[in-house]
Scaffold this active site. Structure first.
Site, mmCIF file in Angstrom:
data_model
loop_
_atom_site.group_PDB
_atom_site.id
_atom_site.type_symbol
_atom_site.label_atom_id
_atom_site.label_comp_id
_atom_site.label_asym_id
_atom_site.label_seq_id
_atom_site.Cartn_x
_atom_site.Cartn_y
_atom_site.Cartn_z
ATOM 1 N N TYR A 1 0.869 -1.176 0.000
ATOM 2 C CA TYR A 1 0.000 0.000 0.000
ATOM 3 C C TYR A 1 0.908 1.230 0.000
ATOM 4 O O TYR A 1 2.046 1.166 -0.461
ATOM 5 C CB TYR A 1 -0.906 -0.120 1.250
ATOM 6 C CG TYR A 1 -1.954 0.933 1.432
ATOM 7 C CD1 TYR A 1 -2.963 1.133 0.496
ATOM 8 C CD2 TYR A 1 -1.953 1.739 2.569
ATOM 9 C CE1 TYR A 1 -3.932 2.105 0.676
ATOM 10 C CE2 TYR A 1 -2.920 2.713 2.769
ATOM 11 C CZ TYR A 1 -3.906 2.894 1.810
ATOM 12 O OH TYR A 1 -4.867 3.865 1.998
ATOM 13 N N LYS B 1 -6.582 -1.230 -2.465
ATOM 14 C CA LYS B 1 -7.588 -0.807 -1.469
ATOM 15 C C LYS B 1 -8.439 -2.014 -1.041
ATOM 16 O O LYS B 1 -8.795 -2.142 0.119
ATOM 17 C CB LYS B 1 -8.474 0.303 -2.043
ATOM 18 C CG LYS B 1 -7.757 1.631 -2.229
ATOM 19 C CD LYS B 1 -7.723 2.468 -0.958
ATOM 20 C CE LYS B 1 -6.852 3.714 -1.125
ATOM 21 N NZ LYS B 1 -6.753 4.554 0.076
HETATM 22 O O1 LIG Z 1 -4.005 5.723 -0.882
HETATM 23 C C1 LIG Z 1 -3.675 6.268 0.186
HETATM 24 O O2 LIG Z 1 -2.648 5.961 0.804
HETATM 25 C C2 LIG Z 1 -4.528 7.313 0.826
HETATM 26 C C3 LIG Z 1 -5.365 8.106 -0.091
HETATM 27 O O3 LIG Z 1 -6.487 7.421 -0.545
HETATM 28 C C4 LIG Z 1 -4.617 8.789 -1.188
HETATM 29 O O4 LIG Z 1 -5.198 8.945 -2.266
HETATM 30 O O5 LIG Z 1 -3.484 9.210 -0.944
HETATM 31 MG MG LIG Z 2 -6.960 7.826 -2.588
#
Ligand SMILES: O=C(O)C[C@H](O)C(=O)O
Ligand SMILES: [Mg+2]
Ligand SMILES: NC(=O)c1ccc[n+]([C@@H]2O[C@H](COP(=O)([O-])OP(=O)(O)OC[C@H]3O[C@@H](n4cnc5c(N)ncnc54)[C@H](O)[C@@H]3O)[C@@H](O)[C@H]2O)c1
Length: 580
Positions: free
Chosen positions: A102, A181
């Site tokens: 992530y 996600k």
């Molecule tokens: O994706 C992430 O880490 C958080 C958020 O949704 C973003 O767009 O930065």
């Molecule tokens: Mg985002």
């Protein structure tokens, strides 16, 4: 897909088909009986491994990968082979591996890992193929119950902009943002991965480097906009509503204008959720609540400068404003006056006019007479001047502008308030508005800090470590979504999101020790998201939105029991059993 509580699972696949299906494959963990019954005899080495042993082996292999990007690729390949092992490994090394699958590594995977496309994941719905959209949708979902649909048109991926279908032939497949996600939903909240769907809505791209690359795997065309875009998205949303009426529809990384419109358009007819607007608003409000717990002040005592007035910035402003109204009983008009939004043209003020102020920003637009002494020749007010004049107590960055919170800005802010609350939230790490270490040093350890990506702790003047809270929507969105899914909520209301925020804020370590992090550590995020899910489902039941019959007292057990856990079930062959 095998789940904890269903220890015996009827499976209709055998031999190679079983070993190559990531939802069912157990690799060397197939028992001797299963090897016999599923024609696996000659296909596996003799030792039957436990899931723990497999995790150990996979972890050793992972550690031989030299960079986060290589680790990301290794984990993607594991996910393609064996879902249970993938999630079990991640669960065992959560703190270490979330940043690999992530934020921040996922952004680099999208942007840098070009030309290595291997295998697609999830669903691609492409504008020119819209006539077959229903067929394509059913092809992948027929016979499946879907709880969660995560979709993106990839116009504003984190802070790195328009990525078309997700970067050119990325090694992590192009569905990268929706599938990352979705994985977080499973890992942190317990959504069954077989019941979630990651969708890329490919409406073209305005990123010239993608359009000019002949290996670009998406639809090589300028982005479709206006009525055609709306009709395409609507077709997709109506399919979700028709075939999966109880699902949660999660929107991720849409361009700002579409993000707001789509949320408003659908939020009263289906359970929809925009993570960048609502998830970010909710997690940031929780962090602000924790910070004002430390400063022993009220929300309505604060003056907020929000730098970057896009999806996240405006979502944050609205969420905090709504809480001011709800918690402090402040009138909306008064609450709006506590915010100063800044975007590319400086402070959002009346004379910028409609060409530079999107309609959603109107309620936060400042009068010009506030700035008679400070605006420059372009009729713009910059961040430093705004800080000098407003004396903000809270400064939040959602701008993608790395380094925007300069030493001058931070020191100026620290002159006007004893404990400046500073949240540079832009992702990935390289886009952060200020390195929290610098903000800590420039304020002599007085700043209360939170960032969007993970950062190491800072040293306080007394030699203690100050933990930098990770104010990332992943601390709350999986719980919000899972709470809505388990309660089969018909819509997702503001009060359900406030309930989530309050529950998260109540878990802040800073409540016990003001020198501790403002938000729980990501290592604790599964427990945190479980609490959030319970709060959301309880609220849904209480306000009559839930599609299930139950008492509020039963919600905790229901949510806990519904969690999918990465454990192997025992398989029994059944020609009419599960195939996908
Ligand atoms: O994706 C992430 O880490 C958080 C958020 O949704 C973003 O767009 O930065
Ligand atoms: Mg985002
Ligand atoms: N921490 C989190 O949970 C979280 C959640 C969502 C978004 N974000 C991050 O916030 C950032 C913005 O995301 P978004 O979804 O709101 O994107 P967005 O494109 O909707 O908004 C970005 C806004 O910043 C403005 N901007 C760009 N450069 C600027 C500059 N130099 N000065 C002032 N304003 C500037 C843009 O005009 C736009 O209005 C991204 O880096 C994203 O990763 C973090």
């Amino acid at each position: 897909m095998p789940a904890t509580l269903r220890n015996i699972f009827r499976v209709a696949l055998r031999g190679e088909a079983l070993l190559t299906n990531p939802h069912f494959n157990k690799g060397t963990a197939f028992s001797l009986e299963e090897r016999r019954d599923f024609c696996l005899g000659g296909r596996l080495p003799s030792k039957v491994a436990t899931l723990d042993e497999q995790c150990q082996r996979a972890y050793d292999q992972l550690n031989s990968q030299e960079s986060p990007l290589h680790k990301n690729g290794f984990l993607q390949s594991l996910k393609d082979q064996n879902r249970v092992l993938y999630f079990a490994l991640l669960s065992k090394h959560l703190r270490e591996l979330i940043p690999i699958i992530y934020t921040p590594t996922e952004a680099d995977a999208i942007a840098n890992y070009s030309h290595l496309f291997r295998r697609s994941e999830g669903m691609y719905l492409t504008f020119p193929n819209q006539d077959s959209m229903e067929e394509d949708f059913l092809e992948q979902t027929r016979g499946r119950e879907i709880d969660l649909v995560v979709c993106s048109d990839a116009e504003a991926i984190l802070g790195i902009g328009d990525q078309g279908v997700g970067g050119i032939g990325v090694r992590k497949p192009p569905n990268v943002i929706s599938s990352a996600k979705s994985s977080i939903y499973t890992l942190l909240a317990g959504v069954n991965p077989a019941r979630s769907l990651a969708v890329t809505l490919d409406v073209g791209t305005d990123n010239d480097s993608l359009l000019n690359d002949e290996l670009y795997v998406g639809w090589s065309n300028k982005r479709i906009r206006g009525e055609e875009y709306d009709a395409f998205v609507d077709k997709f949303v109506q399919l979700v509503r028709k075939y999966h009426p109880h699902s949660l529809l999660h929107f991720e990384d849409f361009g700002t204008a579409n993000a707001y419109r789509l949320l408003e358009k659908y939020r009263n007819e289906h359970a929809v959720f925009n993570d960048d607007i609502q998830g970010t608003g909710a997690v940031t409000l929780a962090a602000v609540m924790a910070a004002i717990g430390v400063t022993k002040t009220k929300l309505s005592d604060q003056r907020f400068i929000i730098y970057g007035a896009g999806s996240a910035g405006l979502g944050v402003a609205r969420q905090i404003r709504d809480a001011m109204v709800l918690i402090d009983g402040f009138p909306v008009g008064e609450a709006n006056k506590r915010f100063w939004m800044i975007d590319r043209y400086g402070v959002i003020k009346e004379s910028l006019g409609p060409s530079k102020i999107r309609p959603e920003l109107e309620e936060f637009t400042r009068p010009d007479d506030e700035w008679v002494n400070v605006q420059n020749s372009d009729n713009q007010v910059g961040l430093l001047d705004a800080v000098r004049q407003v004396k903000p107590t809270v400064l939040i960055g959602c701008s993608t502008h790395n380094g925007a919170f300069t030493e001058d800005v931070i020191k100026e802010m620290a002159k006007g308030t004893e404990r400046p609350i500073i949240f540079p939230l832009s992702n990935p790490s390289r886009l952060v508005e200020v390195d929290p270490k610098d903000a800590n040093d420039w304020t002599n350890g007085k700043a209360l800090l939170a960032t969007g990506s993970p950062f190491p702790p800072c040293k306080m003047p007394n030699g203690k470590n100050y933990v930098i809270a990770e104010c990332n929507n992943a601390l709350i969105y999986p719980g919000i979504g899972f709470g809505a899914v388990v309660s089969k909520s018909k819509t997702l209301t503001d009060s359900m999101i406030i309930a989530a925020t309050r529950r998260l804020a109540s878990l802040s370590p800073a409540l016990k020790d003001p020198d501790d992090g403002l938000l729980p550590d990501f290592g604790d995020s599964p427990g945190v998201n479980l609490e959030v899910a319970i709060a959301v489902a309880e609220q849904a039941v209480e306000e009559g939105r839930a599609g299930i019959q139950c008492q509020k007292e039963d919600v905790r057990r229901l949510v806990t029991d519904a969690q999918w856990k990465p454990l192997y079930a025992e398989y029994v062959y059944d020609a009419n059993g599960e195939k996908e």
